[in-house]
Design an enzyme around this catalytic site. Structure first.
Site, PDB file in Angstrom:
ATOM      1  N   GLY A  20       0.776  -1.230   0.000  1.00 46.18           N
ATOM      2  CA  GLY A  20       0.000   0.000   0.000  1.00 46.18           C
ATOM      3  C   GLY A  20       0.807   1.279   0.000  1.00 46.18           C
ATOM      4  O   GLY A  20       0.323   2.327   0.477  1.00 46.18           O
ATOM      5  N   THR A  21       2.031   1.289  -0.508  1.00 41.49           N
ATOM      6  CA  THR A  21       2.805   2.545  -0.519  1.00 41.49           C
ATOM      7  C   THR A  21       2.238   3.536  -1.528  1.00 41.49           C
ATOM      8  O   THR A  21       2.303   4.750  -1.321  1.00 41.49           O
ATOM      9  CB  THR A  21       4.297   2.296  -0.797  1.00 41.49           C
ATOM     10  OG1 THR A  21       4.486   1.818  -2.112  1.00 41.49           O
ATOM     11  CG2 THR A  21       4.886   1.335   0.224  1.00 41.49           C
ATOM     12  N   ARG A  73     -16.320 -16.759  -9.541  1.00 38.59           N
ATOM     13  CA  ARG A  73     -15.620 -15.501  -9.780  1.00 38.59           C
ATOM     14  C   ARG A  73     -16.612 -14.396 -10.115  1.00 38.59           C
ATOM     15  O   ARG A  73     -16.446 -13.246  -9.671  1.00 38.59           O
ATOM     16  CB  ARG A  73     -14.606 -15.668 -10.918  1.00 38.59           C
ATOM     17  CG  ARG A  73     -13.748 -14.444 -11.212  1.00 38.59           C
ATOM     18  CD  ARG A  73     -12.735 -14.200 -10.110  1.00 38.59           C
ATOM     19  NE  ARG A  73     -11.896 -13.055 -10.428  1.00 38.59           N
ATOM     20  CZ  ARG A  73     -10.587 -13.147 -10.714  1.00 38.59           C
ATOM     21  NH1 ARG A  73      -9.987 -14.324 -10.699  1.00 38.59           N
ATOM     22  NH2 ARG A  73      -9.879 -12.065 -11.007  1.00 38.59           N
ATOM     23  N   ASN A 115      -5.553   2.092 -13.206  1.00 34.05           N
ATOM     24  CA  ASN A 115      -4.625   1.133 -12.622  1.00 34.05           C
ATOM     25  C   ASN A 115      -3.188   1.586 -12.860  1.00 34.05           C
ATOM     26  O   ASN A 115      -2.851   2.061 -13.955  1.00 34.05           O
ATOM     27  CB  ASN A 115      -4.820  -0.256 -13.242  1.00 34.05           C
ATOM     28  CG  ASN A 115      -3.818  -1.263 -12.716  1.00 34.05           C
ATOM     29  OD1 ASN A 115      -3.920  -1.698 -11.573  1.00 34.05           O
ATOM     30  ND2 ASN A 115      -2.840  -1.607 -13.526  1.00 34.05           N
ATOM     31  N   THR A 116      -2.367   1.434 -11.857  1.00 37.45           N
ATOM     32  CA  THR A 116      -0.942   1.704 -12.026  1.00 37.45           C
ATOM     33  C   THR A 116      -0.198   0.384 -12.149  1.00 37.45           C
ATOM     34  O   THR A 116      -0.431  -0.559 -11.387  1.00 37.45           O
ATOM     35  CB  THR A 116      -0.376   2.560 -10.883  1.00 37.45           C
ATOM     36  OG1 THR A 116       0.993   2.851 -11.163  1.00 37.45           O
ATOM     37  CG2 THR A 116      -0.517   1.917  -9.518  1.00 37.45           C
ATOM     38  N   HIS A 117       0.673   0.314 -13.155  1.00 43.09           N
ATOM     39  CA  HIS A 117       1.384  -0.925 -13.483  1.00 43.09           C
ATOM     40  C   HIS A 117       2.876  -0.645 -13.543  1.00 43.09           C
ATOM     41  O   HIS A 117       3.274   0.362 -14.156  1.00 43.09           O
ATOM     42  CB  HIS A 117       0.876  -1.458 -14.830  1.00 43.09           C
ATOM     43  CG  HIS A 117       1.585  -2.685 -15.299  1.00 43.09           C
ATOM     44  ND1 HIS A 117       1.569  -3.868 -14.597  1.00 43.09           N
ATOM     45  CD2 HIS A 117       2.323  -2.921 -16.408  1.00 43.09           C
ATOM     46  CE1 HIS A 117       2.283  -4.775 -15.235  1.00 43.09           C
ATOM     47  NE2 HIS A 117       2.750  -4.235 -16.337  1.00 43.09           N
ATOM     48  N   ASP A 149      -9.451  -1.532 -18.885  1.00 44.03           N
ATOM     49  CA  ASP A 149     -10.441  -2.126 -19.791  1.00 44.03           C
ATOM     50  C   ASP A 149     -10.492  -3.622 -19.529  1.00 44.03           C
ATOM     51  O   ASP A 149      -9.917  -4.121 -18.555  1.00 44.03           O
ATOM     52  CB  ASP A 149     -10.129  -1.780 -21.256  1.00 44.03           C
ATOM     53  CG  ASP A 149      -8.833  -2.402 -21.765  1.00 44.03           C
ATOM     54  OD1 ASP A 149      -8.386  -1.992 -22.859  1.00 44.03           O
ATOM     55  OD2 ASP A 149      -8.272  -3.286 -21.082  1.00 44.03           O
ATOM     56  N   GLY A 151      -9.117  -6.008 -21.013  1.00 47.20           N
ATOM     57  CA  GLY A 151      -7.884  -6.754 -21.226  1.00 47.20           C
ATOM     58  C   GLY A 151      -6.999  -6.748 -19.990  1.00 47.20           C
ATOM     59  O   GLY A 151      -7.403  -6.296 -18.918  1.00 47.20           O
ATOM     60  N   ASP A 153      -3.878  -5.060 -18.713  1.00 50.80           N
ATOM     61  CA  ASP A 153      -2.951  -3.936 -18.854  1.00 50.80           C
ATOM     62  C   ASP A 153      -2.947  -3.387 -20.269  1.00 50.80           C
ATOM     63  O   ASP A 153      -1.908  -2.950 -20.792  1.00 50.80           O
ATOM     64  CB  ASP A 153      -1.536  -4.364 -18.435  1.00 50.80           C
ATOM     65  CG  ASP A 153      -1.507  -4.854 -17.005  1.00 50.80           C
ATOM     66  OD1 ASP A 153      -0.613  -5.648 -16.677  1.00 50.80           O
ATOM     67  OD2 ASP A 153      -2.391  -4.459 -16.231  1.00 50.80           O
TER      68      ASP A 153
HETATM   69  N1  LIG Z   1      -9.940  -5.770 -16.136  1.00 49.13           N
HETATM   70  C1  LIG Z   1      -8.744  -5.480 -15.611  1.00 49.13           C
HETATM   71  N2  LIG Z   1      -8.553  -5.560 -14.283  1.00 49.13           N
HETATM   72  C2  LIG Z   1      -7.336  -5.250 -13.742  1.00 49.13           C
HETATM   73  C3  LIG Z   1      -6.269  -4.875 -14.566  1.00 49.13           C
HETATM   74  C4  LIG Z   1      -6.494  -4.780 -15.983  1.00 49.13           C
HETATM   75  O1  LIG Z   1      -5.595  -4.413 -16.769  1.00 49.13           O
HETATM   76  N3  LIG Z   1      -7.737  -5.088 -16.446  1.00 49.13           N
HETATM   77  N4  LIG Z   1      -5.000  -4.647 -14.018  1.00 49.13           N
HETATM   78  C5  LIG Z   1      -4.799  -5.265 -12.716  1.00 49.13           C
HETATM   79  C6  LIG Z   1      -3.450  -4.991 -12.128  1.00 49.13           C
HETATM   80  N5  LIG Z   1      -2.486  -5.850 -12.819  1.00 49.13           N
HETATM   81  C7  LIG Z   1      -1.455  -5.282 -13.513  1.00 49.13           C
HETATM   82  O2  LIG Z   1      -1.247  -4.048 -13.512  1.00 49.13           O
HETATM   83  C8  LIG Z   1      -2.715  -7.246 -12.836  1.00 49.13           C
HETATM   84  C9  LIG Z   1      -3.070  -7.886 -11.641  1.00 49.13           C
HETATM   85  C10 LIG Z   1      -3.363  -9.240 -11.648  1.00 49.13           C
HETATM   86  C11 LIG Z   1      -3.302  -9.973 -12.825  1.00 49.13           C
HETATM   87  C12 LIG Z   1      -3.685 -11.422 -12.811  1.00 49.13           C
HETATM   88  O3  LIG Z   1      -3.323 -12.180 -13.709  1.00 49.13           O
HETATM   89  N6  LIG Z   1      -4.491 -11.814 -11.817  1.00 49.13           N
HETATM   90  C13 LIG Z   1      -5.025 -13.190 -11.770  1.00 49.13           C
HETATM   91  C14 LIG Z   1      -4.317 -13.973 -10.669  1.00 49.13           C
HETATM   92  C15 LIG Z   1      -4.561 -13.339  -9.313  1.00 49.13           C
HETATM   93  C16 LIG Z   1      -3.799 -14.019  -8.154  1.00 49.13           C
HETATM   94  O4  LIG Z   1      -2.981 -14.925  -8.398  1.00 49.13           O
HETATM   95  O5  LIG Z   1      -4.085 -13.605  -7.003  1.00 49.13           O
HETATM   96  C17 LIG Z   1      -6.529 -13.114 -11.526  1.00 49.13           C
HETATM   97  O6  LIG Z   1      -7.067 -11.991 -11.312  1.00 49.13           O
HETATM   98  O7  LIG Z   1      -7.155 -14.178 -11.545  1.00 49.13           O
HETATM   99  C18 LIG Z   1      -2.917  -9.354 -14.007  1.00 49.13           C
HETATM  100  C19 LIG Z   1      -2.620  -7.989 -14.007  1.00 49.13           C
HETATM  101  C20 LIG Z   1      -5.917  -4.915 -11.773  1.00 49.13           C
HETATM  102  N7  LIG Z   1      -7.181  -5.316 -12.391  1.00 49.13           N
HETATM  103  N1  GAR Z   2       0.302  -5.737 -12.208  1.00 54.45           N
HETATM  104  C1  GAR Z   2      -0.042  -5.157 -10.947  1.00 54.45           C
HETATM  105  C2  GAR Z   2       1.194  -4.727 -10.221  1.00 54.45           C
HETATM  106  O1  GAR Z   2       2.250  -5.339 -10.331  1.00 54.45           O
HETATM  107  N2  GAR Z   2       1.039  -3.642  -9.451  1.00 54.45           N
HETATM  108  C3  GAR Z   2       2.152  -3.085  -8.725  1.00 54.45           C
HETATM  109  O2  GAR Z   2       2.151  -3.533  -7.378  1.00 54.45           O
HETATM  110  C4  GAR Z   2       2.909  -2.561  -6.625  1.00 54.45           C
HETATM  111  C5  GAR Z   2       2.130  -2.268  -5.371  1.00 54.45           C
HETATM  112  O3  GAR Z   2       2.956  -1.523  -4.488  1.00 54.45           O
HETATM  113  P1  GAR Z   2       2.278  -0.890  -3.159  1.00 54.45           P
HETATM  114  O4  GAR Z   2       1.382  -1.947  -2.576  1.00 54.45           O
HETATM  115  O5  GAR Z   2       3.473  -0.546  -2.302  1.00 54.45           O
HETATM  116  O6  GAR Z   2       1.498   0.317  -3.587  1.00 54.45           O
HETATM  117  C6  GAR Z   2       3.046  -1.311  -7.516  1.00 54.45           C
HETATM  118  O7  GAR Z   2       4.359  -1.176  -8.048  1.00 54.45           O
HETATM  119  C7  GAR Z   2       2.059  -1.577  -8.626  1.00 54.45           C
HETATM  120  O8  GAR Z   2       2.416  -0.971  -9.862  1.00 54.45           O
END
Ligand SMILES: Nc1nc2c(c(=O)[nH]1)N[C@@H](CN(C=O)c1ccc(C(=O)N[C@@H](CCC(=O)O)C(=O)O)cc1)CN2
Ligand code: GAR
Length: 214
Positions: A20-21, A73, A115-117, A149, A151, A153
């Protein structure tokens, strides 16, 4: 920046799964009335994480919705949607939230989910961006804020920030460097969305347009 006199602070619901930073950076930024936003709730897909503890210390309501608590789900997604909606967010910020949000969630909040990636999209989507960047051998990586969206990311990009990859980096040192820049990117961009709104036209995103999204 003078406070926006005729506008209530934007209501942010932040979803987390870990330290959560990024959330903390938003909480700290919201302390300035001129920022134009306030965190009204923090949600997670798991309990016992520092992100929830940060919210509790700040007096912010929290909730947990674990996928395993639901028979499907889809039921989890609906429960998450209903719980977030109850806080009437102007913007939903996914800040280290490790679950993909389903179409009903995205339809309910209609391009108001960001979303931040920790990678320079479209490179290295998914859960292991820094590790995949290191493995690939890129010399520059960073973080991307995008409109979520259906997809993974793939959403329209709002902001990006770049950092160098150092020769002696491991995944943790690289991710920590990314996170320093990412937190500033997130705070700056969310503040502008709150004060100016964003306009999304196809894959192009610009600040302004009044509405906090369209
Ligand atoms: N519809 C969307 N939801 C979310 C996105 C997105 O792009 N579209 N981004 C994520 C954050 N993220 C990357 O930035 C990301 C997080 C999780 C996954 C993933 O594959 N999750 C799986 C497995 C989860 C687990 O093991 O706990 C899942 O959800 O089943 C991919 C990308 C936030 N939401
Ligand atoms: N694909 C999703 C993903 O990797 N997200 C990443 O998790 C970290 C959370 O840090 P935080 O909990 O310290 O904010 C962040 O760097 C964020 O971009």
């Amino acid at each position: 920046m003078p406070p926006t006199p005729d506008r209530a602070p934007a209501r942010l619901v932040v979803l987390v799964s870990g330290a959560g930073t990024n959330l903390q950076a938003l909480i700290d930024a919201c302390a300035d009335p001129a920022y134009g936003a306030r965190v009204v709730a923090v949600g997670a897909d798991r309990d016992g994480i520092e992100g929830l503890a940060r919210a509790e210390r700040a007096g912010i309501p929290t909730f947990v919705r674990k996928v395993g608590q639901f028979t499907s789900r889809a039921y989890w997604d609906k429960a998450l949607t209903d719980t977030v909606a109850a806080f009437e967010p102007d913007l939903v910020v996914l800040a280290g939230f490790m679950k993909l949000c389903g179409p009903p969630f995205l339809e309910r909040f209609e391009q108001r989910v960001v979303n931040t990636h920790p990678a320079l999209s479209p490179a290295f989507p998914g859960m292991h961006g820094p590790a995949e960047a290191l493995e690939y051998g890129v010399k520059v990586t960073g973080a991307t804020l995008f409109v979520v969206d259906e997809g993974v990311d793939t959403g329209p990009i709002i902001a990006q920030t770049a950092v160098p990859v150092e020769e002696d980096d491991d995944v943790d040192s690289l991710h920590e460097r990314i996170k320093v820049a990412e937190r500033q990117m997130l705070v700056d961009a969310v503040g502008r969305i709150a004060r100016e709104g964003i306009t999304v036209t196809g894959r192009r995103v610009r600040f302004g347009g009044g509405a906090r999204s369209n």
